[in-house]
Design a protein around this motif. Structure first.
Motif, PDB file in Angstrom:
ATOM      1  N   SER A   1       0.862  -1.180   0.000  1.00 52.88           N
ATOM      2  CA  SER A   1       0.000   0.000   0.000  1.00 52.88           C
ATOM      3  C   SER A   1       0.899   1.231   0.000  1.00 52.88           C
ATOM      4  N   ILE A   2       0.561   2.188  -0.837  1.00 50.34           N
ATOM      5  CA  ILE A   2       1.306   3.437  -0.931  1.00 50.34           C
ATOM      6  C   ILE A   2       0.375   4.567  -0.527  1.00 50.34           C
TER       7      ILE A   2
ATOM      8  N   ASP B   1       1.603  -5.919   3.430  1.00 48.65           N
ATOM      9  CA  ASP B   1       2.885  -6.415   3.933  1.00 48.65           C
ATOM     10  C   ASP B   1       3.884  -5.267   4.048  1.00 48.65           C
ATOM     11  N   LEU B   2       3.713  -4.271   3.183  1.00 54.19           N
ATOM     12  CA  LEU B   2       4.564  -3.080   3.174  1.00 54.19           C
ATOM     13  C   LEU B   2       3.678  -1.873   2.931  1.00 54.19           C
ATOM     14  N   VAL B   3       3.826  -0.843   3.778  1.00 54.80           N
ATOM     15  CA  VAL B   3       3.159   0.433   3.535  1.00 54.80           C
ATOM     16  C   VAL B   3       4.242   1.475   3.327  1.00 54.80           C
ATOM     17  N   ILE B   4       4.174   2.154   2.186  1.00 58.27           N
ATOM     18  CA  ILE B   4       5.122   3.216   1.855  1.00 58.27           C
ATOM     19  C   ILE B   4       4.421   4.545   2.071  1.00 58.27           C
TER      20      ILE B   4
ATOM     21  N   ILE C   1      -2.358  -1.386   8.399  1.00 58.44           N
ATOM     22  CA  ILE C   1      -1.202  -1.756   9.218  1.00 58.44           C
ATOM     23  C   ILE C   1      -1.570  -2.953  10.080  1.00 58.44           C
ATOM     24  N   GLY C   2      -0.906  -4.069   9.833  1.00 56.57           N
ATOM     25  CA  GLY C   2      -1.087  -5.266  10.650  1.00 56.57           C
ATOM     26  C   GLY C   2       0.138  -5.493  11.514  1.00 56.57           C
ATOM     27  N   LYS C   3       0.147  -6.564  12.269  1.00 53.79           N
ATOM     28  CA  LYS C   3       1.263  -6.808  13.191  1.00 53.79           C
ATOM     29  C   LYS C   3       2.577  -7.111  12.478  1.00 53.79           C
ATOM     30  N   ASN C   4       2.533  -7.532  11.225  1.00 59.85           N
ATOM     31  CA  ASN C   4       3.755  -7.840  10.479  1.00 59.85           C
ATOM     32  C   ASN C   4       4.022  -6.866   9.335  1.00 59.85           C
ATOM     33  N   THR C   5       3.330  -5.738   9.315  1.00 57.39           N
ATOM     34  CA  THR C   5       3.505  -4.770   8.235  1.00 57.39           C
ATOM     35  C   THR C   5       4.806  -3.999   8.399  1.00 57.39           C
ATOM     36  N   VAL C   6       5.592  -3.966   7.330  1.00 61.97           N
ATOM     37  CA  VAL C   6       6.805  -3.145   7.278  1.00 61.97           C
ATOM     38  C   VAL C   6       6.376  -1.739   6.885  1.00 61.97           C
ATOM     39  N   ILE C   7       6.891  -0.730   7.573  1.00 60.89           N
ATOM     40  CA  ILE C   7       6.536   0.661   7.291  1.00 60.89           C
ATOM     41  C   ILE C   7       7.768   1.388   6.783  1.00 60.89           C
TER      42      ILE C   7
END
Length: 182
Positions: free
Chosen positions: A7-8, A69-72, A91-97
């Motif tokens: 997600s961006i 999995d990744l939010v930019i 944003i989940g517990k394993n989401t990279v920010i």
């Protein structure tokens, strides 16, 4: 932690360029732009243009869909507080920010909201991206220079470097002797 769904937040030149680059590596719908409902609707009927083509981005309103999995975060620092309050289920517990804001206030705000270990502060270097008349063009995405909060590296950092390696995106990680070239 494998990164498959991205997600961006922010449809400026860097958000569009990265979205365009990443869309060529993933099935349709895996690259999502999170925006206000009216903005999502507008871009659905009037797509963003990058390198002369309409971008195949999926636009979703804040607080919808399952975690990425990744939010930019590619937003103005002044908008970040509002975005953090509305990002919701992305944003989940394993989401990279990953924040593309080089300023400490962006990193600090995201770390307070989501935890230090998952927030990675990056900056775009060496790109030729430009925007004229609402159309983004680039021939070189450059590289991503980044570091984690207070130089502490984690599974989130490892997930990001593995992901960048898998899509052939060059990066330089400060505070650790890791560098990747395309």
């Amino acid at each position: 932690m494998a990164i498959r769904k991205i997600s961006i937040v922010g449809s400026g030149v860097f958000g569009i360029m990265y979205g365009h680059f990443l869309a060529s590596h993933f099935p349709a719908g895996n690259i999502r732009f999170v925006a206000d409902a009216d903005q999502s609707e507008r871009y659905g009927s009037d797509p963003l243009i990058c390198n002369g083509s309409a971008c195949p981005f999926k636009f979703i309103p804040f607080g919808t869909e399952d975690p990425a999995d990744l939010v930019i975060f590619s937003t103005d620092p002044q908008e970040l507080g509002s975005v953090i309050r509305r990002i919701g289920t992305q944003i989940g517990k394993n989401t990279v920010i990953l924040t593309l804001g080089e300023d400490e206030s962006s990193r600090d705000a995201l770390s307070r909201a989501f935890g230090n270990e998952r927030v990675i502060c990056g900056s775009v270097r060496g790109t030729d991206v430009s925007c004229t008349g609402g159309k983004v063009t680039y021939t070189d995405v450059g590289f991503l220079r980044f570091s984690s909060y207070n130089g502490q590296f984690s599974d989130f950092t490892d997930a990001l470097t593995s992901f960048l390696d898998s899509v052939g995106f060059a990066y330089y990680m400060t505070g650790r002797a890791i560098q990747s070239d395309r």
